[in-house]
Design a protein around this motif. Structure first.
Motif, PDB file in Angstrom:
ATOM      1  N   MET A   1     -29.059  33.464  22.599  1.00 39.68           N
ATOM      2  CA  MET A   1     -27.529  32.590  22.574  1.00 39.68           C
ATOM      3  C   MET A   1     -26.216  33.805  22.002  1.00 39.68           C
ATOM      4  O   MET A   1     -26.659  34.295  21.243  1.00 39.68           O
ATOM      5  CB  MET A   1     -27.088  31.435  22.115  1.00 39.68           C
ATOM      6  CG  MET A   1     -25.585  30.710  21.499  1.00 39.68           C
ATOM      7  SD  MET A   1     -25.715  29.998  23.465  1.00 39.68           S
ATOM      8  CE  MET A   1     -26.468  29.240  23.561  1.00 39.68           C
ATOM      9  N   LYS A   2     -25.303  34.268  23.046  1.00 33.29           N
ATOM     10  CA  LYS A   2     -24.524  34.863  22.498  1.00 33.29           C
ATOM     11  C   LYS A   2     -23.076  34.378  21.978  1.00 33.29           C
ATOM     12  O   LYS A   2     -22.933  33.571  22.520  1.00 33.29           O
ATOM     13  CB  LYS A   2     -23.633  35.735  23.342  1.00 33.29           C
ATOM     14  CG  LYS A   2     -25.179  36.317  24.628  1.00 33.29           C
ATOM     15  CD  LYS A   2     -25.552  37.663  23.597  1.00 33.29           C
ATOM     16  CE  LYS A   2     -26.168  38.371  24.530  1.00 33.29           C
ATOM     17  NZ  LYS A   2     -27.092  39.672  23.280  1.00 33.29           N
ATOM     18  N   ARG A   3     -22.454  34.661  20.906  1.00 30.05           N
ATOM     19  CA  ARG A   3     -21.248  34.513  20.754  1.00 30.05           C
ATOM     20  C   ARG A   3     -20.150  35.603  20.116  1.00 30.05           C
ATOM     21  O   ARG A   3     -20.095  36.065  20.309  1.00 30.05           O
ATOM     22  CB  ARG A   3     -21.476  33.596  19.063  1.00 30.05           C
ATOM     23  CG  ARG A   3     -20.125  33.470  18.307  1.00 30.05           C
ATOM     24  CD  ARG A   3     -20.619  32.082  16.559  1.00 30.05           C
ATOM     25  NE  ARG A   3     -19.483  31.589  16.331  1.00 30.05           N
ATOM     26  CZ  ARG A   3     -19.435  30.671  15.945  1.00 30.05           C
ATOM     27  NH1 ARG A   3     -20.209  29.776  16.653  1.00 30.05           N
ATOM     28  NH2 ARG A   3     -18.473  30.125  15.556  1.00 30.05           N
ATOM     29  N   PHE A   4     -18.512  35.202  19.746  1.00 30.89           N
ATOM     30  CA  PHE A   4     -17.201  35.327  20.211  1.00 30.89           C
ATOM     31  C   PHE A   4     -16.512  35.196  19.336  1.00 30.89           C
ATOM     32  O   PHE A   4     -16.079  33.589  19.774  1.00 30.89           O
ATOM     33  CB  PHE A   4     -16.520  36.043  21.445  1.00 30.89           C
ATOM     34  CG  PHE A   4     -15.834  36.657  21.600  1.00 30.89           C
ATOM     35  CD1 PHE A   4     -15.381  38.093  20.608  1.00 30.89           C
ATOM     36  CD2 PHE A   4     -14.494  36.000  22.345  1.00 30.89           C
ATOM     37  CE1 PHE A   4     -14.264  38.283  20.690  1.00 30.89           C
ATOM     38  CE2 PHE A   4     -12.946  36.585  21.959  1.00 30.89           C
ATOM     39  CZ  PHE A   4     -12.851  37.904  21.070  1.00 30.89           C
ATOM     40  N   GLU A   5     -15.585  35.364  18.291  1.00 35.49           N
ATOM     41  CA  GLU A   5     -14.679  35.126  17.627  1.00 35.49           C
ATOM     42  C   GLU A   5     -13.305  36.050  18.232  1.00 35.49           C
ATOM     43  O   GLU A   5     -13.232  36.516  17.677  1.00 35.49           O
ATOM     44  CB  GLU A   5     -15.442  34.741  16.371  1.00 35.49           C
ATOM     45  CG  GLU A   5     -16.380  33.354  15.763  1.00 35.49           C
ATOM     46  CD  GLU A   5     -17.087  33.806  14.823  1.00 35.49           C
ATOM     47  OE1 GLU A   5     -16.392  33.968  13.800  1.00 35.49           O
ATOM     48  OE2 GLU A   5     -18.585  33.116  14.354  1.00 35.49           O
ATOM     49  N   CYS A   6     -12.549  34.841  18.528  1.00 36.30           N
ATOM     50  CA  CYS A   6     -11.159  35.376  18.877  1.00 36.30           C
ATOM     51  C   CYS A   6     -10.904  36.251  17.624  1.00 36.30           C
ATOM     52  O   CYS A   6      -9.841  37.324  17.901  1.00 36.30           O
ATOM     53  CB  CYS A   6     -10.257  34.722  19.767  1.00 36.30           C
ATOM     54  SG  CYS A   6      -8.829  35.437  20.528  1.00 36.30           S
ATOM     55  N   GLY A   7     -10.970  35.294  17.050  1.00 37.48           N
ATOM     56  CA  GLY A   7     -10.056  36.286  15.382  1.00 37.48           C
ATOM     57  C   GLY A   7     -10.403  37.476  15.055  1.00 37.48           C
ATOM     58  O   GLY A   7     -10.130  38.077  14.625  1.00 37.48           O
ATOM     59  N   THR A   8     -11.758  37.831  15.470  1.00 34.29           N
ATOM     60  CA  THR A   8     -11.992  38.907  15.206  1.00 34.29           C
ATOM     61  C   THR A   8     -11.281  39.990  16.043  1.00 34.29           C
ATOM     62  O   THR A   8     -11.252  41.710  15.623  1.00 34.29           O
ATOM     63  CB  THR A   8     -14.106  39.760  15.679  1.00 34.29           C
ATOM     64  OG1 THR A   8     -13.764  38.942  17.010  1.00 34.29           O
ATOM     65  CG2 THR A   8     -14.737  38.050  14.054  1.00 34.29           C
ATOM     66  N   LEU A   9     -10.807  39.712  17.259  1.00 36.36           N
ATOM     67  CA  LEU A   9      -9.690  40.608  17.768  1.00 36.36           C
ATOM     68  C   LEU A   9      -8.301  39.642  17.418  1.00 36.36           C
ATOM     69  O   LEU A   9      -7.819  41.030  17.538  1.00 36.36           O
ATOM     70  CB  LEU A   9     -10.476  40.672  19.126  1.00 36.36           C
ATOM     71  CG  LEU A   9      -9.617  41.252  20.118  1.00 36.36           C
ATOM     72  CD1 LEU A   9      -9.412  43.169  19.882  1.00 36.36           C
ATOM     73  CD2 LEU A   9      -9.843  40.892  21.298  1.00 36.36           C
ATOM     74  N   VAL A  10      -8.349  39.486  17.626  1.00 32.87           N
ATOM     75  CA  VAL A  10      -6.756  38.501  17.484  1.00 32.87           C
ATOM     76  C   VAL A  10      -6.756  37.476  15.806  1.00 32.87           C
ATOM     77  O   VAL A  10      -6.721  36.380  16.075  1.00 32.87           O
ATOM     78  CB  VAL A  10      -6.230  37.384  18.422  1.00 32.87           C
ATOM     79  CG1 VAL A  10      -4.772  37.094  17.948  1.00 32.87           C
ATOM     80  CG2 VAL A  10      -6.404  38.366  19.408  1.00 32.87           C
ATOM     81  N   PRO A  11      -6.101  38.467  15.012  1.00 27.63           N
ATOM     82  CA  PRO A  11      -5.877  38.356  13.253  1.00 27.63           C
ATOM     83  C   PRO A  11      -6.178  36.696  13.330  1.00 27.63           C
ATOM     84  O   PRO A  11      -4.186  36.404  14.082  1.00 27.63           O
ATOM     85  CB  PRO A  11      -5.388  38.802  13.074  1.00 27.63           C
ATOM     86  CG  PRO A  11      -5.407  39.841  13.405  1.00 27.63           C
ATOM     87  CD  PRO A  11      -5.321  39.784  14.809  1.00 27.63           C
ATOM     88  N   GLY A  12      -6.649  35.639  12.541  1.00 26.42           N
ATOM     89  CA  GLY A  12      -5.632  33.970  13.099  1.00 26.42           C
ATOM     90  C   GLY A  12      -5.913  33.186  13.886  1.00 26.42           C
ATOM     91  O   GLY A  12      -6.058  31.938  13.680  1.00 26.42           O
ATOM     92  N   CYS A  13      -6.655  33.793  14.849  1.00 26.55           N
ATOM     93  CA  CYS A  13      -7.088  32.930  16.699  1.00 26.55           C
ATOM     94  C   CYS A  13      -8.377  32.548  15.933  1.00 26.55           C
ATOM     95  O   CYS A  13      -9.446  33.564  15.401  1.00 26.55           O
ATOM     96  CB  CYS A  13      -6.961  33.262  17.286  1.00 26.55           C
ATOM     97  SG  CYS A  13      -7.649  32.730  18.868  1.00 26.55           S
ATOM     98  N   ASP A  14      -9.062  30.308  15.916  1.00 29.12           N
ATOM     99  CA  ASP A  14     -10.032  29.977  15.475  1.00 29.12           C
ATOM    100  C   ASP A  14     -10.488  30.116  16.844  1.00 29.12           C
ATOM    101  O   ASP A  14     -11.657  29.685  16.550  1.00 29.12           O
ATOM    102  CB  ASP A  14      -9.529  28.662  14.494  1.00 29.12           C
ATOM    103  CG  ASP A  14      -9.110  28.869  13.174  1.00 29.12           C
ATOM    104  OD1 ASP A  14      -9.400  30.227  12.668  1.00 29.12           O
ATOM    105  OD2 ASP A  14      -7.899  28.260  12.812  1.00 29.12           O
ATOM    106  N   TRP A  15      -9.855  30.492  17.816  1.00 31.16           N
ATOM    107  CA  TRP A  15     -11.325  30.160  18.631  1.00 31.16           C
ATOM    108  C   TRP A  15     -12.955  31.055  19.375  1.00 31.16           C
ATOM    109  O   TRP A  15     -12.299  31.778  18.436  1.00 31.16           O
ATOM    110  CB  TRP A  15     -10.139  30.597  20.352  1.00 31.16           C
ATOM    111  CG  TRP A  15     -11.351  29.784  21.378  1.00 31.16           C
ATOM    112  CD1 TRP A  15     -11.055  29.032  22.154  1.00 31.16           C
ATOM    113  CD2 TRP A  15     -11.731  31.133  21.857  1.00 31.16           C
ATOM    114  NE1 TRP A  15     -11.551  28.729  23.760  1.00 31.16           N
ATOM    115  CE2 TRP A  15     -12.147  29.717  23.215  1.00 31.16           C
ATOM    116  CE3 TRP A  15     -12.160  32.010  22.494  1.00 31.16           C
ATOM    117  CZ2 TRP A  15     -12.654  30.666  24.336  1.00 31.16           C
ATOM    118  CZ3 TRP A  15     -13.021  32.915  22.495  1.00 31.16           C
ATOM    119  CH2 TRP A  15     -13.219  32.013  24.548  1.00 31.16           C
ATOM    120  N   HIS A  16     -13.917  30.002  19.162  1.00 32.11           N
ATOM    121  CA  HIS A  16     -14.073  30.934  19.665  1.00 32.11           C
ATOM    122  C   HIS A  16     -15.373  29.965  21.156  1.00 32.11           C
ATOM    123  O   HIS A  16     -15.247  29.226  21.376  1.00 32.11           O
ATOM    124  CB  HIS A  16     -15.692  30.694  18.078  1.00 32.11           C
ATOM    125  CG  HIS A  16     -15.940  29.667  17.883  1.00 32.11           C
ATOM    126  ND1 HIS A  16     -15.192  28.494  17.284  1.00 32.11           N
ATOM    127  CD2 HIS A  16     -17.121  28.753  18.222  1.00 32.11           C
ATOM    128  CE1 HIS A  16     -16.142  27.311  17.010  1.00 32.11           C
ATOM    129  NE2 HIS A  16     -16.865  27.652  17.638  1.00 32.11           N
TER     130      HIS A  16
END
Length: 62
Positions: A1-16
């Protein structure tokens, strides 16, 4: 399973998101960037930044 967490790119964004295939995670992340962060043009460098941040999700021990 692959996972992306937006906060790693856009600080403060909780979307994943997560999916079996990196391509599907990337597609979902690009759509999120358009819909949520107002990115009308997704440059190849943005796709590269997303792909760099996709991680293998470790299964939870039973």
């Amino acid at each position: 399973m692959k996972r992306f967490e937006c906060g790693t790119l856009v600080p403060g964004c909780d979307w994943h998101t997560r999916a079996e295939e990196e391509a599907e995670v990337t597609r979902r992340a690009v759509e999120h960037m358009r819909a949520t962060h107002g990115e009308d043009v997704i440059r190849p460098s943005m796709v590269d930044h997303i792909k760099e941040r996709i991680r293998d999700e470790q299964p939870n021990p039973a």
